[in-house]
Design a protein around this motif. Structure first.
Motif, mmCIF file in Angstrom:
data_model
loop_
_atom_site.group_PDB
_atom_site.id
_atom_site.type_symbol
_atom_site.label_atom_id
_atom_site.label_comp_id
_atom_site.label_asym_id
_atom_site.label_seq_id
_atom_site.Cartn_x
_atom_site.Cartn_y
_atom_site.Cartn_z
ATOM 1 N N LYS A 75 0.876 -1.159 0.000
ATOM 2 C CA LYS A 75 0.000 0.000 0.000
ATOM 3 C C LYS A 75 0.920 1.216 0.000
ATOM 4 O O LYS A 75 1.129 1.837 1.036
ATOM 5 C CB LYS A 75 -0.847 -0.058 1.276
ATOM 6 C CG LYS A 75 -2.172 0.641 1.164
ATOM 7 C CD LYS A 75 -2.920 0.469 2.471
ATOM 8 C CE LYS A 75 -3.644 1.718 2.819
ATOM 9 N NZ LYS A 75 -4.159 1.746 4.155
ATOM 10 N N PRO A 76 1.561 1.499 -1.128
ATOM 11 C CA PRO A 76 2.589 2.544 -1.124
ATOM 12 C C PRO A 76 1.990 3.919 -0.842
ATOM 13 O O PRO A 76 0.857 4.207 -1.222
ATOM 14 C CB PRO A 76 3.179 2.480 -2.537
ATOM 15 C CG PRO A 76 2.139 1.810 -3.364
ATOM 16 C CD PRO A 76 1.362 0.908 -2.446
ATOM 17 N N ARG A 77 2.796 4.727 -0.189
ATOM 18 C CA ARG A 77 2.384 6.108 0.055
ATOM 19 C C ARG A 77 2.270 6.818 -1.284
ATOM 20 O O ARG A 77 3.167 6.716 -2.127
ATOM 21 C CB ARG A 77 3.440 6.793 0.922
ATOM 22 C CG ARG A 77 3.068 8.170 1.417
ATOM 23 C CD ARG A 77 4.124 8.666 2.416
ATOM 24 N NE ARG A 77 3.670 9.858 3.104
ATOM 25 C CZ ARG A 77 3.888 11.109 2.689
ATOM 26 N NH1 ARG A 77 4.568 11.317 1.574
ATOM 27 N NH2 ARG A 77 3.444 12.136 3.386
ATOM 28 N N PRO A 118 1.054 13.490 -2.538
ATOM 29 C CA PRO A 118 -0.215 13.490 -1.799
ATOM 30 C C PRO A 118 -1.101 14.692 -2.131
ATOM 31 O O PRO A 118 -2.331 14.581 -2.110
ATOM 32 C CB PRO A 118 0.239 13.538 -0.340
ATOM 33 C CG PRO A 118 1.602 12.956 -0.339
ATOM 34 C CD PRO A 118 2.212 13.344 -1.645
ATOM 35 N N GLU A 119 -0.478 15.819 -2.454
ATOM 36 C CA GLU A 119 -1.269 17.024 -2.714
ATOM 37 C C GLU A 119 -2.189 16.843 -3.915
ATOM 38 O O GLU A 119 -3.192 17.534 -4.046
ATOM 39 C CB GLU A 119 -0.339 18.219 -3.009
ATOM 40 C CG GLU A 119 0.799 18.399 -2.009
ATOM 41 C CD GLU A 119 0.312 18.809 -0.641
ATOM 42 O OE1 GLU A 119 -0.428 19.787 -0.559
ATOM 43 O OE2 GLU A 119 0.665 18.118 0.347
ATOM 44 N N ILE A 146 -3.870 14.175 -4.930
ATOM 45 C CA ILE A 146 -4.964 13.194 -4.930
ATOM 46 C C ILE A 146 -6.136 13.727 -4.113
ATOM 47 O O ILE A 146 -5.994 14.647 -3.305
ATOM 48 C CB ILE A 146 -4.498 11.833 -4.372
ATOM 49 C CG1 ILE A 146 -3.985 11.993 -2.944
ATOM 50 C CG2 ILE A 146 -3.433 11.229 -5.272
ATOM 51 C CD1 ILE A 146 -3.648 10.693 -2.307
ATOM 52 N N SER A 147 -7.277 13.123 -4.342
ATOM 53 C CA SER A 147 -8.503 13.609 -3.704
ATOM 54 C C SER A 147 -8.491 13.282 -2.210
ATOM 55 O O SER A 147 -7.757 12.401 -1.753
ATOM 56 C CB SER A 147 -9.715 12.949 -4.341
ATOM 57 O OG SER A 147 -9.732 11.580 -3.995
ATOM 58 N N ASP A 148 -9.309 13.997 -1.476
ATOM 59 C CA ASP A 148 -9.464 13.713 -0.050
ATOM 60 C C ASP A 148 -9.859 12.255 0.165
ATOM 61 O O ASP A 148 -9.360 11.590 1.076
ATOM 62 C CB ASP A 148 -10.551 14.617 0.547
ATOM 63 C CG ASP A 148 -10.072 16.053 0.720
ATOM 64 O OD1 ASP A 148 -8.841 16.265 0.808
ATOM 65 O OD2 ASP A 148 -10.930 16.956 0.757
ATOM 66 N N TRP A 203 -6.941 9.894 -0.387
ATOM 67 C CA TRP A 203 -5.996 10.020 0.718
ATOM 68 C C TRP A 203 -6.544 9.349 1.979
ATOM 69 O O TRP A 203 -5.828 8.606 2.672
ATOM 70 C CB TRP A 203 -5.693 11.500 0.990
ATOM 71 C CG TRP A 203 -4.754 11.694 2.155
ATOM 72 C CD1 TRP A 203 -5.065 12.141 3.389
ATOM 73 C CD2 TRP A 203 -3.350 11.406 2.172
ATOM 74 N NE1 TRP A 203 -3.960 12.171 4.188
ATOM 75 C CE2 TRP A 203 -2.875 11.719 3.472
ATOM 76 C CE3 TRP A 203 -2.448 10.912 1.218
ATOM 77 C CZ2 TRP A 203 -1.550 11.564 3.843
ATOM 78 C CZ3 TRP A 203 -1.114 10.755 1.599
ATOM 79 C CH2 TRP A 203 -0.671 11.078 2.891
ATOM 80 N N ALA A 204 -7.806 9.594 2.279
ATOM 81 C CA ALA A 204 -8.416 8.982 3.462
ATOM 82 C C ALA A 204 -8.367 7.465 3.343
ATOM 83 O O ALA A 204 -8.110 6.752 4.317
ATOM 84 C CB ALA A 204 -9.858 9.460 3.627
ATOM 85 N N TYR A 228 -6.100 5.777 1.791
ATOM 86 C CA TYR A 228 -4.723 5.356 2.054
ATOM 87 C C TYR A 228 -4.419 5.363 3.557
ATOM 88 O O TYR A 228 -3.834 4.426 4.097
ATOM 89 C CB TYR A 228 -3.738 6.279 1.327
ATOM 90 C CG TYR A 228 -2.328 6.149 1.837
ATOM 91 C CD1 TYR A 228 -1.597 4.976 1.620
ATOM 92 C CD2 TYR A 228 -1.734 7.173 2.573
ATOM 93 C CE1 TYR A 228 -0.315 4.839 2.113
ATOM 94 C CE2 TYR A 228 -0.452 7.037 3.071
ATOM 95 C CZ TYR A 228 0.263 5.871 2.843
ATOM 96 O OH TYR A 228 1.525 5.726 3.351
ATOM 97 N N VAL A 229 -4.862 6.410 4.238
ATOM 98 C CA VAL A 229 -4.471 6.563 5.641
ATOM 99 C C VAL A 229 -5.282 5.659 6.574
ATOM 100 O O VAL A 229 -4.741 5.056 7.486
ATOM 101 C CB VAL A 229 -4.626 8.035 6.098
ATOM 102 C CG1 VAL A 229 -4.305 8.177 7.585
ATOM 103 C CG2 VAL A 229 -3.715 8.937 5.283
ATOM 104 N N PHE A 230 -6.574 5.570 6.297
ATOM 105 C CA PHE A 230 -7.446 4.978 7.307
ATOM 106 C C PHE A 230 -7.948 3.569 6.986
ATOM 107 O O PHE A 230 -8.346 2.853 7.899
ATOM 108 C CB PHE A 230 -8.667 5.882 7.541
ATOM 109 C CG PHE A 230 -8.304 7.242 8.051
ATOM 110 C CD1 PHE A 230 -7.746 7.394 9.303
ATOM 111 C CD2 PHE A 230 -8.497 8.373 7.265
ATOM 112 C CE1 PHE A 230 -7.403 8.649 9.781
ATOM 113 C CE2 PHE A 230 -8.151 9.625 7.736
ATOM 114 C CZ PHE A 230 -7.600 9.777 8.995
ATOM 115 N N ARG A 246 2.444 -6.406 6.740
ATOM 116 C CA ARG A 246 3.800 -6.015 7.113
ATOM 117 C C ARG A 246 4.055 -6.312 8.593
ATOM 118 O O ARG A 246 3.164 -6.183 9.427
ATOM 119 C CB ARG A 246 4.001 -4.520 6.869
ATOM 120 C CG ARG A 246 3.685 -4.105 5.441
ATOM 121 C CD ARG A 246 3.972 -2.652 5.233
ATOM 122 N NE ARG A 246 3.388 -1.867 6.312
ATOM 123 C CZ ARG A 246 3.757 -0.630 6.619
ATOM 124 N NH1 ARG A 246 4.710 -0.051 5.938
ATOM 125 N NH2 ARG A 246 3.177 0.029 7.590
#
Lengths: 1000, 97, 203
Positions: free
Chosen positions: B25-27, B31-32, B34-36, B39-40, B42-44, B56
């Motif tokens: 799940k690469p970062r 980031p700027e 991509i859409s909210d 991004w959400a 990816y993070v959550f 991992r």
């Protein structure tokens, strides 16, 4: 007469070693080799306990781990043990045991009135009765506990100590009966490392109780020979008195070994029990089988026991469990018990056989021996209060569901019953191995294994001794091969191969009235669950086996349904008219038998429960009488009370001294990460919110570290030590987490970066001196560091000699005053501290702890990660937006532009001044803007830090308040019990807002 | 306690390791841009598969290396461990209901 | 408050708890294990820089006279040992107390091939030796310490008493445990508690 029921000869007891013991205060004698159960029976004691719910008299019903009735309390005081099974307690000189669950005495138990009122105690009784009002629960609970209590837990701390050991085996064999011994022999002969564990003190299992021959000699002799061979092999570890009770993932096995419970004189300085934690490459389960009781009316009277148990008492312990016995069976195998009892001089009143055609090798042998066999009969009722006196026996209808003729009365003092056998599949099931219903055996047998394990012998549904031995050898060979050893197949021993079949599977023996209308047909003896209870649960709509089990508490006692589970399924199956295999089976979970808490804890108790990390100055703090606080794993001085001081006084004194003259803090506990490599600055740029590329050697910068969710996770200062060389400081509690975070990004996201991290937290000891006199003190102790403010400005570091040792001095400040953090090599930490204390005496140098540190930094509005932040706080919320670079990406940056993060009404960091300067808000207090007479009120925030400041002369607090950055000057209120505290929202910086003292 | 095959140190007991969530799940690179929502995600959000899962781990008390593991989250069967950047082993993937 | 009487000495993190003598259950064979503080050793860590492991191995071999050990292994030379602690990372253990000298030696020997960090004060080394040492270790770690699985020279980074350690077998009956200094005292307490059954000696 002593041991009146002991046979004149035979048995695996040592008649030269009589053993005195007491039971319920009365003195008895048994022999070495006895269990408490066999010794009691040798003395004619059958009544040993009262049942759980109805307090009915109960007797010894088995000869092993499946015992549901004979629970005893052993020993007194702190060392007392509750709910041991008398059938497992090895007899030792001076053993003192008593019954559990009886009051005031076993013979006269008040609770027996429950039995008369049993209509009031149906299945789900607790759920139905103790429902309303809810406030009554404390009372209900007291009642339930008193009524339901089994043994008593000791009130004193455990005086014993315990052992825990890890071990590794190529092949672990659970159970040392014929199959287990065979498997261990086969595996050991291949050279594999073998662990063989058995719950009993003697190896041999069923060979010790039966009269079978192996290779032409008594089975017990063969077992002894096998043991000798195994003991001679240094790769084999034999664990007697060791129950394999837990089977977890990846062949991780728990074994509980008893070391001294069976000894009269417990050795000093030796552990009582040992928990083995074994990683086994391969496992052979040879755990045998447990006989099933039969479900018939009033089948719980003392003197009614499993047929195999009666046989064990006769053969293994040379005890007559009765004078006149009735065999009640549904299979051929149980006749072995009748034959052995008869041979031992016990009168066999009759063999009552549920099978319409009572046939089979042993049945025939019994007939030949003159035993009357009543085929197609059942026991319709039993009589006798504290011991069975007679049974009523009647012929059954063809379908076995009703009586079909006149009952006949048989006098007896022993009923030996057999309802077939349940393979002990617990460990296989715990390992997530599947079970399969075997219709021929009417029980569950192991199906597919999920882990590297195989079952052999009776636990695998194999009952003929020759087959059992063969399967054991095959399993041992296969296990050794799977573990990588080459195996030479050994010839299999010769033995008989009789099985307990044929049998008739009739789950509920009818009586003259329907179940629930006269007498009790017990399914679960320990939990007093009857067939009528199961029927009621079904009527009330609980059809799933798991629901029935929970509603009725079937199989939930300390025996975990070893004898009741399959019978319960059978009874439910008959009531519902659904085949057992379609009902499913409940899952077995560890532990197989109860495990003492002491063994779980091992030696990880007291001071060893959680390790403590100490700084090199710890002994000084301790001698100075510091109170300590845990920070991460560190012990840090919290405050240093002088005589007569409480925490408040000490902290006020320390806080004042640090502002007015000079304070000293042990700052060793900060995390330190050495960062090297050409991409270090780029890396710092990515992991901190601010920019790092301009930081020059000799300079220090504060950094704020976010998680990818934009929330603050750590903060600290980083010093540039040289070109491409940095030293990062983390919070004391966050060091490990931060290192893992940094390594994660370096190793997984940015492997192209040339950055090398090394944790050097403990390489240094740090003393922070803070206050107006800090520079003077430092100047006195160094010749080669120019402490002049121009030469050594705020946020820089210098290297040199302080107090005669190498030091790296950082001019940083967490107190808000002029401050130097002096780092020396750890071994010199105490020397540095002592030198500073001596030289600082003229400045009234005052050691301060974490509490004063908190007060000082809060006066200055400095956050503490984990106190002001809780994983939901962003830099913007903290008013630290200017630390977030707009010129670069950093971890968490993207999250800060999510819409939720832009909400102006987020909780933001502010200061609070209570209107009453003497008020100190409670940390965690909720804040409101509009006070109502009672909750609920709209909460707008909470207090994160709150102190009484001697420097401000008042109480003050830090808080998170919705939209707080724009509410300075407004009022908020903390409604507390009895009062409401009014406060004004302010800037969080109360002290030296221009930072003049910091930069002095 | 699981037995985890660290690609660097060999098989070790689970208490030497820490868990690191879903693998591969690469970062996002920028980031700027991509859409909210992306991004959400990816993070959550993590797949949290009941069945074969690529995840991992870090050998935190051992060599301190992050690596990937293919594990059946129901049975705990481990199908293989591989280094960061390496391709996962071929596995007969399973999911359960 | 028993800690109020702690000796004020910087010499050892165990100063407050080290009671010379024999403790626990001493059998006829004497103490099963003897503890020794190895404060005569100096440690530094180094890891391969981008130049690569081969360059580092070359430098180590040429300038230190030691092969770089592979996973879970160590190499020993005259007064200097190298132990593997992770991918491309090693600890150098010198048999003297001069930390700066070791740093200098490593710096000169390895040059730009390695990033070196001083650990001479941050790490503490405790030695366990004796006929029952394996019995003690079986209580302390789930690592397989059977001789076939843990030969002399093997070293593993693992966890003991909730703390990261290196466990290093240097002789048949001798193991060294390397631990962060701040944990040394509780690890010592842990290991002596595990030695109670076999008896232990503190010289």
């Amino acid at each position: 007469m002593a041991q009146r029921y002991r046979l004149d000869k035979g048995g695996r007891i040592d008649r030269d070693r009589p053993v005195d013991f007491t039971f319920n205060g009365r003195a008895y004698q048994g022999y070495a080799g006895d269990t408490l159960g066999s010794a009691l029976l040798a003395n004619g004691v059958h009544l040993v306990g009262r049942s759980f719910k109805y307090h009915r008299p109960r007797g010894i019903f088995s000869a092993g781990a499946e015992e549901a009735n004979a629970l005893v309390q052993v020993g007194e005081g702190a060392a007392t043990l509750a709910d041991l099974k008398a059938t497992q307690v090895e007899l030792y000189e001076g053993l003192s045991a008593r019954s559990v669950n009886c009051y005031p005495s076993l013979d006269f138990d008040i609770g027996e009135v429950n039995s008369l009122a049993s209509k009031l105690f149906p299945a789900g009784f607790y759920y139905k009765t103790f429902m309303w009002p809810q406030a009554g629960w404390p009372m209900y609970e007291r009642f339930i506990r008193k009524a339901a209590g089994l043994g008593e837990a000791p009130l004193e701390p455990d005086p014993d100590f315990y052992d825990k050991r890890y071990a590794h085996a190529d092949v672990l064999v659970a159970g040392a009966g014929p199959a287990g011994l065979a498997a261990a022999l086969a595996a050991a002969r291949s050279g594999a490392r073998v662990i063989l564990a058995d719950e009993q003190h003697e190896l041999g299992g069923s060979l010790l109780s039966g009269r079978d021959e192996v290779d032409g000699k008594p089975g017990s002799d063969w077992a002894a020979e096998a043991e000798r061979e195994l003991r001679a092999n240094e790769n084999v570890r034999i664990l007697p008195r060791s129950v394999v009770f837990g089977y977890y993932d990846h062949n991780w096995i728990d074994i509980l070994e008893n070391l001294s419970d069976h000894l009269a004189n417990k050795p000093a300085d030796a552990p009582r029990q040992r928990m083995w934690k074994v990683r086994a490459n391969q496992v052979v389960l040879a755990t045998g089988a447990i006989e099933r009781p039969l479900v018939f009316r009033d089948n719980d009277r003392p003197g009614i026991m499993l047929a195999s148990a009666a046989r064990s008492y006769v053969n293994r312990w040379a005890v007559r469990p009765g004078e006149s016995a009735v065999l009640f069976t549904n299979n051929d195998g149980a006749y072995a018990a009748a034959l052995d009892m008869k041979a031992a001089g016990i009168k066999i009143a009759a063999a009552v056989d549920l099978r319409a055609e009572a046939e089979g090798e042993l049945t025939q042998a019994a007939r030949d021996a003159g035993i009357e066999v009543l085929a197609g009969h059942g026991i319709a009722a039993t009589e006798g209060h504290k011991r069975v006196r007679r049974v009523k026996v009647a012929p059954l209808s063809a379908d076995g569901r009703s009586l079909a003729g006149e009952a006949r009365t048989l006098n007896c003092d022993l009923v030996a019953m057999s309802g077939g056998w349940n393979p002990t599949v617990h460990l296989h099931s715990q390992s997530r191995g599947k079970l399969r219903f075997d219709a021929e055996l009417a029980t569950f047998v192991p199906d597919r294994a999920v882990q590297a394990e195989r079952s052999a012998g009776a636990c695998n549904g194999t009952f003929g001794l020759a087959d059992v031995l063969g399967e054991g050898f095959a399993a041992g060979e296969a296990a050794a091969e799977a573990a990588g050893f080459s195996v030479e197949k050994a010839p299999r021993p010769q033995a008989g191969n009789g099985k307990f079949l044929p049998a008739r599977w009739l789950w509920l023996t009818p009586s003259s009235k329907p179940v629930g209308h006269g007498g009790k047909h017990f399914v679960d003896f320990q939990n007093d669950v009857t067939a009528a209870d199961l029927q009621l649960a079904l009527r009330e709509g609980y059809t799933s086996v798991e629901h029935v089990k929970r509603y009725t508490t079937t199989g939930m006692g300390t025996d975990q349904g070893k004898t009741s589970n399959v019978n319960a399924l059978g009874v439910v199956s008959e009531f519902r008219g659904v085949p057992i295999e379609e009902l499913g089976v409940t899952t077995f979970r560890p532990p197989y038998t109860p495990v003492t808490f002491g063994a779980w804890g091992g030696r990880d108790v007291g001071d060893l429960f959680d390790p403590i990390r100490r700084t090199p100055m710890h002994s000084w703090h301790a001698r100075a009488g510091a109170e300590f606080e845990n920070v991460g794993m560190w012990k840090r001085p919290w405050y240093y009370p002088k005589a007569g001081e409480g925490m408040h006084e000490a902290v006020q004194r320390e806080s004042k001294a640090a502002r007015e003259s000079l304070g000293i803090l042990d700052a060793t506990t900060l995390g330190r990460i050495d960062i090297q490599g050409p991409d270090s600055a780029e890396f710092l740029n990515r992991v901190y919110t601010n920019g790092w590329k301009t930081l020059k050697p000799g300079a220090i910068r504060y950094g704020l570290m976010l998680g990818e969710d934009g929330m603050v996770m750590d903060d600290g200062v980083t010093a540039c030590l040289g070109e491409n060389h940095y030293l990062m400081h983390t919070t004391s509690g966050g060091a490990a987490e931060v290192l893992a975070h940094l390594e994660e990004y370096l190793q997984t996201e940015w492997p192209e970066l040339q950055v090398y991290l090394t944790t050097v937290t403990e390489q240094y000891a740090t003393a922070a001196i803070a206050g107006p006199n800090a520079r003077k003190l430092l100047a006195e102790l160094t010749d080669d560091i120019d402490v002049d403010p121009d030469a050594f400005p705020f946020m820089s570091w210098r290297e040199g000699t302080v107090a005669g040792v190498w030091a790296r001095v950082m001019r940083i400040s967490f107190s808000g005053d002029l401050s130097f953090e002096i780092n020396v090599e750890a071994h010199n930490g105490l020397h540095l501290w002592q030198t500073l204390m001596n030289a600082g005496e003229k400045y009234n140098i005052t050691p301060y702890g974490t509490e004063t540190m908190h007060v000082l930094r809060a006066e200055k509005g400095f956050i503490i990660v984990g106190q002001e932040t809780d994983g939901t706080v962003t830099p913007v919320d903290l008013g630290m937006e200017k630390l977030c670079s707009t010129k670069k990406d950093f971890i968490g940056k993207r999250s800060l532009s999510r819409p939720d993060m832009q909400d102006p009404n987020r909780k933001q960091f502010v200061g609070l001044l209570p209107d009453d300067p003497n008020e100190v808000l409670e940390e965690g207090a909720q804040l409101v803007e509009t006070v109502k007479s009672q909750p609920p009120m709209d909460m707008v925030g909470h207090v994160t830090s709150s102190y009484m400041s001697p420097n401000l002369g008042r109480g003050f607090a830090l808080a998170l308040v919705k939209g707080g950055l724009h509410k300075h000057g407004q009022k908020v209120y903390a409604p507390m019990p009895g009062k409401t505290i009014a406060c004004t929202v302010t800037s969080p910086v109360f002290f030296d807002p221009e930072g003049e003292r910091l930069r002095a | 306690m699981l037995l985890i095959p660290c690609p660097y140190c060999g098989e070790r007991a689970e208490n030497e390791f820490s868990y690191g969530g879903e693998a591969h799940k690469p970062r996002p690179e920028v980031p700027e841009e991509i859409s909210d929502a992306t991004w959400a995600d990816y993070v959550f959000l993590q797949k949290n598969t009941k069945g074969t899962y690529y995840e991992r781990w870090i050998h935190s008390h051992g060599c301190r290396r992050w690596f990937n593991l293919v594990r059946d989250t129901l049975t705990h069967e481990i199908h293989g461990a591989y280094r960061m950047g390496e391709a996962p082993p071929k596995v007969d993937e399973k999911t359960y209901v | 408050m028993p800690e109020a009487t702690e000796p004020l000495t910087a010499a050892s993190p165990l100063a407050a708890v080290w009671e010379p003598g024999e403790h626990g259950r001493i059998g006829p064979q004497g103490p099963g294990v003897t503890f020794t503080e190895r404060r005569d050793l100096t440690l530094a860590s180094f890891q391969a820089r981008r130049a690569g492991v081969e360059a580092l191995a070359g430098a180590a071999s040429e300038n230190l006279g030691l092969a770089l050990p592979g996973p879970n292994d160590s190499t020993a030379g005259d007064g200097l040992s190298l132990i593997w602690v992770g991918l491309d990372r090693w600890l150098a253990v010198a048999a003297d107390t001069n930390g700066p000298a070791l740093l200098q030696r490593l710096g000169e020997a390895l040059g730009e091939t390695a990033a070196v960090a001083d650990q001479s004060h941050g790490e503490y080394v405790l030695q366990l030796e004796g006929p029952q040492v394996r019995d003690v270790l079986m209580r302390a770690t789930p690592v397989d310490v059977h001789p076939t699985a843990f030969p002399v020279g093997r070293v593993v980074s693992t966890v003991m008493n909730h703390t990261s350690v290196q466990l290093w077998r240097t002789q048949a009956e001798r193991y060294l445990v390397v631990v962060h200094r701040g944990f040394a005292r509780d690890l010592f307490k842990f290991l002596t508690t595990m030695s109670r059954d076999v008896g232990y000696r503190l010289p």
